[in-house]
Design a protein around this motif. Sequence first.
Motif, PDB file in Angstrom:
ATOM      1  N   PRO A 117      59.930  27.926  33.787  1.00 11.78           N
ATOM      2  CA  PRO A 117      59.322  29.182  33.324  1.00 11.78           C
ATOM      3  C   PRO A 117      60.340  30.330  33.341  1.00 11.78           C
ATOM      4  O   PRO A 117      61.296  30.305  34.115  1.00 11.78           O
ATOM      5  N   PRO A 118      60.112  31.343  32.491  1.00  8.09           N
ATOM      6  CA  PRO A 118      61.071  32.448  32.359  1.00  8.09           C
ATOM      7  C   PRO A 118      61.442  33.137  33.669  1.00  8.09           C
ATOM      8  O   PRO A 118      62.603  33.481  33.880  1.00  8.09           O
ATOM      9  N   ASP A 119      60.479  33.330  34.585  1.00  7.43           N
ATOM     10  CA  ASP A 119      60.810  34.022  35.831  1.00  7.43           C
ATOM     11  C   ASP A 119      61.761  33.192  36.691  1.00  7.43           C
ATOM     12  O   ASP A 119      62.679  33.727  37.324  1.00  7.43           O
ATOM     13  N   GLN A 120      61.596  31.876  36.680  1.00 10.03           N
ATOM     14  CA  GLN A 120      62.503  31.006  37.429  1.00 10.03           C
ATOM     15  C   GLN A 120      63.863  30.913  36.731  1.00 10.03           C
ATOM     16  O   GLN A 120      64.908  30.881  37.397  1.00 10.03           O
ATOM     17  N   GLN A 121      63.838  30.888  35.408  1.00  8.74           N
ATOM     18  CA  GLN A 121      65.111  30.895  34.666  1.00  8.74           C
ATOM     19  C   GLN A 121      65.931  32.133  35.008  1.00  8.74           C
ATOM     20  O   GLN A 121      67.147  32.048  35.162  1.00  8.74           O
ATOM     21  N   ARG A 122      65.261  33.269  35.126  1.00  6.07           N
ATOM     22  CA  ARG A 122      65.974  34.513  35.446  1.00  6.07           C
ATOM     23  C   ARG A 122      66.707  34.404  36.777  1.00  6.07           C
ATOM     24  O   ARG A 122      67.855  34.836  36.907  1.00  6.07           O
ATOM     25  N   VAL A 123      66.067  33.824  37.760  1.00  6.72           N
ATOM     26  CA  VAL A 123      66.703  33.656  39.077  1.00  6.72           C
ATOM     27  C   VAL A 123      67.926  32.764  38.959  1.00  6.72           C
ATOM     28  O   VAL A 123      69.020  33.098  39.429  1.00  6.72           O
ATOM     29  N   LEU A 124      67.762  31.616  38.308  1.00  4.22           N
ATOM     30  CA  LEU A 124      68.848  30.638  38.207  1.00  4.22           C
ATOM     31  C   LEU A 124      69.993  31.155  37.346  1.00  4.22           C
ATOM     32  O   LEU A 124      71.164  31.003  37.699  1.00  4.22           O
ATOM     33  N   LYS A 125      69.648  31.797  36.242  1.00  2.00           N
ATOM     34  CA  LYS A 125      70.694  32.359  35.381  1.00  2.00           C
ATOM     35  C   LYS A 125      71.387  33.532  36.063  1.00  2.00           C
ATOM     36  O   LYS A 125      72.552  33.815  35.792  1.00  2.00           O
ATOM     37  N   GLY A 126      70.679  34.187  36.981  1.00  2.00           N
ATOM     38  CA  GLY A 126      71.300  35.248  37.769  1.00  2.00           C
ATOM     39  C   GLY A 126      72.428  34.703  38.635  1.00  2.00           C
ATOM     40  O   GLY A 126      73.494  35.318  38.747  1.00  2.00           O
ATOM     41  N   TYR A 127      72.201  33.540  39.255  1.00  2.00           N
ATOM     42  CA  TYR A 127      73.272  32.898  40.025  1.00  2.00           C
ATOM     43  C   TYR A 127      74.466  32.575  39.124  1.00  2.00           C
ATOM     44  O   TYR A 127      75.614  32.868  39.457  1.00  2.00           O
ATOM     45  N   GLN A 128      74.168  31.956  37.987  1.00  2.00           N
ATOM     46  CA  GLN A 128      75.239  31.591  37.061  1.00  2.00           C
ATOM     47  C   GLN A 128      76.023  32.824  36.636  1.00  2.00           C
ATOM     48  O   GLN A 128      77.258  32.809  36.577  1.00  2.00           O
ATOM     49  N   ARG A 129      75.300  33.885  36.335  1.00  2.00           N
ATOM     50  CA  ARG A 129      75.943  35.125  35.884  1.00  2.00           C
ATOM     51  C   ARG A 129      76.845  35.715  36.968  1.00  2.00           C
ATOM     52  O   ARG A 129      77.926  36.218  36.689  1.00  2.00           O
ATOM     53  N   GLN A 130      76.405  35.645  38.223  1.00  2.00           N
ATOM     54  CA  GLN A 130      77.233  36.164  39.321  1.00  2.00           C
ATOM     55  C   GLN A 130      78.576  35.446  39.380  1.00  2.00           C
ATOM     56  O   GLN A 130      79.625  36.075  39.565  1.00  2.00           O
ATOM     57  N   ILE A 131      78.538  34.128  39.232  1.00  2.00           N
ATOM     58  CA  ILE A 131      79.787  33.355  39.290  1.00  2.00           C
ATOM     59  C   ILE A 131      80.663  33.691  38.088  1.00  2.00           C
ATOM     60  O   ILE A 131      81.869  33.920  38.229  1.00  2.00           O
ATOM     61  N   VAL A 132      80.068  33.726  36.911  1.00  2.00           N
ATOM     62  CA  VAL A 132      80.828  34.023  35.690  1.00  2.00           C
ATOM     63  C   VAL A 132      81.433  35.427  35.783  1.00  2.00           C
ATOM     64  O   VAL A 132      82.623  35.617  35.475  1.00  2.00           O
ATOM     65  N   ASP A 133      80.650  36.400  36.215  1.00  2.00           N
ATOM     66  CA  ASP A 133      81.164  37.777  36.335  1.00  2.00           C
ATOM     67  C   ASP A 133      82.289  37.861  37.364  1.00  2.00           C
ATOM     68  O   ASP A 133      83.267  38.596  37.172  1.00  2.00           O
ATOM     69  N   PHE A 134      82.160  37.129  38.454  1.00  2.00           N
ATOM     70  CA  PHE A 134      83.183  37.109  39.496  1.00  2.00           C
ATOM     71  C   PHE A 134      84.509  36.588  38.934  1.00  2.00           C
ATOM     72  O   PHE A 134      85.568  37.183  39.147  1.00  2.00           O
ATOM     73  N   VAL A 135      84.430  35.484  38.188  1.00  2.00           N
ATOM     74  CA  VAL A 135      85.647  34.910  37.594  1.00  2.00           C
ATOM     75  C   VAL A 135      86.190  35.816  36.495  1.00  2.00           C
ATOM     76  O   VAL A 135      87.405  36.023  36.394  1.00  2.00           O
ATOM     77  N   ALA A 136      85.309  36.401  35.690  1.00  2.00           N
ATOM     78  CA  ALA A 136      85.750  37.301  34.616  1.00  2.00           C
ATOM     79  C   ALA A 136      86.517  38.491  35.180  1.00  2.00           C
ATOM     80  O   ALA A 136      87.519  38.928  34.605  1.00  2.00           O
ATOM     81  N   GLU A 137      86.064  39.005  36.305  1.00  2.00           N
ATOM     82  CA  GLU A 137      86.740  40.136  36.939  1.00  2.00           C
ATOM     83  C   GLU A 137      88.169  39.756  37.353  1.00  2.00           C
ATOM     84  O   GLU A 137      89.111  40.541  37.186  1.00  2.00           O
ATOM     85  N   ILE A 138      88.324  38.542  37.850  1.00  2.00           N
ATOM     86  CA  ILE A 138      89.664  38.071  38.227  1.00  2.00           C
ATOM     87  C   ILE A 138      90.532  37.932  36.981  1.00  2.00           C
ATOM     88  O   ILE A 138      91.699  38.360  36.966  1.00  2.00           O
ATOM     89  N   LEU A 139      89.976  37.360  35.923  1.00  2.00           N
ATOM     90  CA  LEU A 139      90.743  37.204  34.678  1.00  2.00           C
ATOM     91  C   LEU A 139      91.166  38.559  34.129  1.00  2.00           C
ATOM     92  O   LEU A 139      92.281  38.706  33.612  1.00  2.00           O
ATOM     93  N   ALA A 140      90.290  39.545  34.249  1.00  2.00           N
ATOM     94  CA  ALA A 140      90.619  40.892  33.761  1.00  2.00           C
ATOM     95  C   ALA A 140      91.755  41.517  34.566  1.00  2.00           C
ATOM     96  O   ALA A 140      92.515  42.327  34.035  1.00  2.00           O
ATOM     97  N   HIS A 141      91.895  41.133  35.837  1.00  2.00           N
ATOM     98  CA  HIS A 141      93.019  41.627  36.632  1.00  2.00           C
ATOM     99  C   HIS A 141      94.310  40.879  36.291  1.00  2.00           C
ATOM    100  O   HIS A 141      95.391  41.445  36.380  1.00  2.00           O
ATOM    101  N   VAL A 142      94.171  39.607  35.900  1.00  2.00           N
ATOM    102  CA  VAL A 142      95.352  38.836  35.487  1.00  2.00           C
ATOM    103  C   VAL A 142      95.885  39.381  34.168  1.00  2.00           C
ATOM    104  O   VAL A 142      97.102  39.529  33.986  1.00  2.00           O
ATOM    105  N   ALA A 143      94.976  39.658  33.238  1.00  2.00           N
ATOM    106  CA  ALA A 143      95.348  40.163  31.909  1.00  2.00           C
ATOM    107  C   ALA A 143      94.602  41.464  31.681  1.00  2.00           C
ATOM    108  O   ALA A 143      93.515  41.466  31.079  1.00  2.00           O
ATOM    109  N   PRO A 144      95.128  42.598  32.145  1.00  2.00           N
ATOM    110  CA  PRO A 144      94.412  43.873  32.080  1.00  2.00           C
ATOM    111  C   PRO A 144      93.943  44.259  30.675  1.00  2.00           C
ATOM    112  O   PRO A 144      92.959  44.979  30.533  1.00  2.00           O
ATOM    113  N   GLY A 145      94.617  43.782  29.652  1.00  2.00           N
ATOM    114  CA  GLY A 145      94.197  44.095  28.293  1.00  2.00           C
ATOM    115  C   GLY A 145      92.809  43.564  27.962  1.00  2.00           C
ATOM    116  O   GLY A 145      92.147  44.058  27.041  1.00  2.00           O
TER     117      GLY A 145
END
Length: 197
Positions: A117-145
């Motif tokens: 259900p959508p409410d459970q998807q939101r929780v699970l996708k929230g976890y996925q998003r946290q990991i993706v955002d965490f890695v994206a932030e590191i990549l942005a520091h590697v390549a500031p552009g």
Amino acid sequence: MARSIARDHDEKRAAILRGAARVFARDGFDRASMTQLARECGISKANVYHYYTSKDAILYDVLDGYLADLTDRVTGLDLGGATPEDALRRVVVEIMLAYEGADDEHRVQMSGVDLLPPDQQRVLKGYQRQIVDFVAEILAHVAPGLKSNGPKLRQATMALFGMLNWYYMWSADAGRAERVAYAELVAEMTLGGLRAL
């Protein structure tokens, strides 16, 4: 008088989740039955229902437990003092090591989130998003552009996860040394690609 919780309640529940992950990964969620889950766990179907009211509830707990632990493990790394390049290397290795022993859960995650259900998807996708955002932030520091180019940063991040997420398909039995070697290869390929941008 309320019935007390058995001393091994948490262990039995964890065993059901591990067995369910195997069945869902092997046979697919739609084709799996509570009877199959009980057989896989070596318990009665009634015992499965004692812990879970439905197959959907089991699927959610499999994914919630897996993704919560993965998120905590990856985003909880102490990267203080690390260069962006070393931070990326450490995170990629940690992701690959976190996947070890969780290939069934990982495979179920790839197709199972959208079945809930959508409410459970939101929780699970929230976890996925946290990991993706965490890695994206590191990549942005590697390549500031990349900081000023959201679409390209997302593409670079998802390319990295693409190299990691399908590892179980061809190396399910890989041990720690093979996983670390592969993670290091992926990190160096990513760093080389980022430098070329």
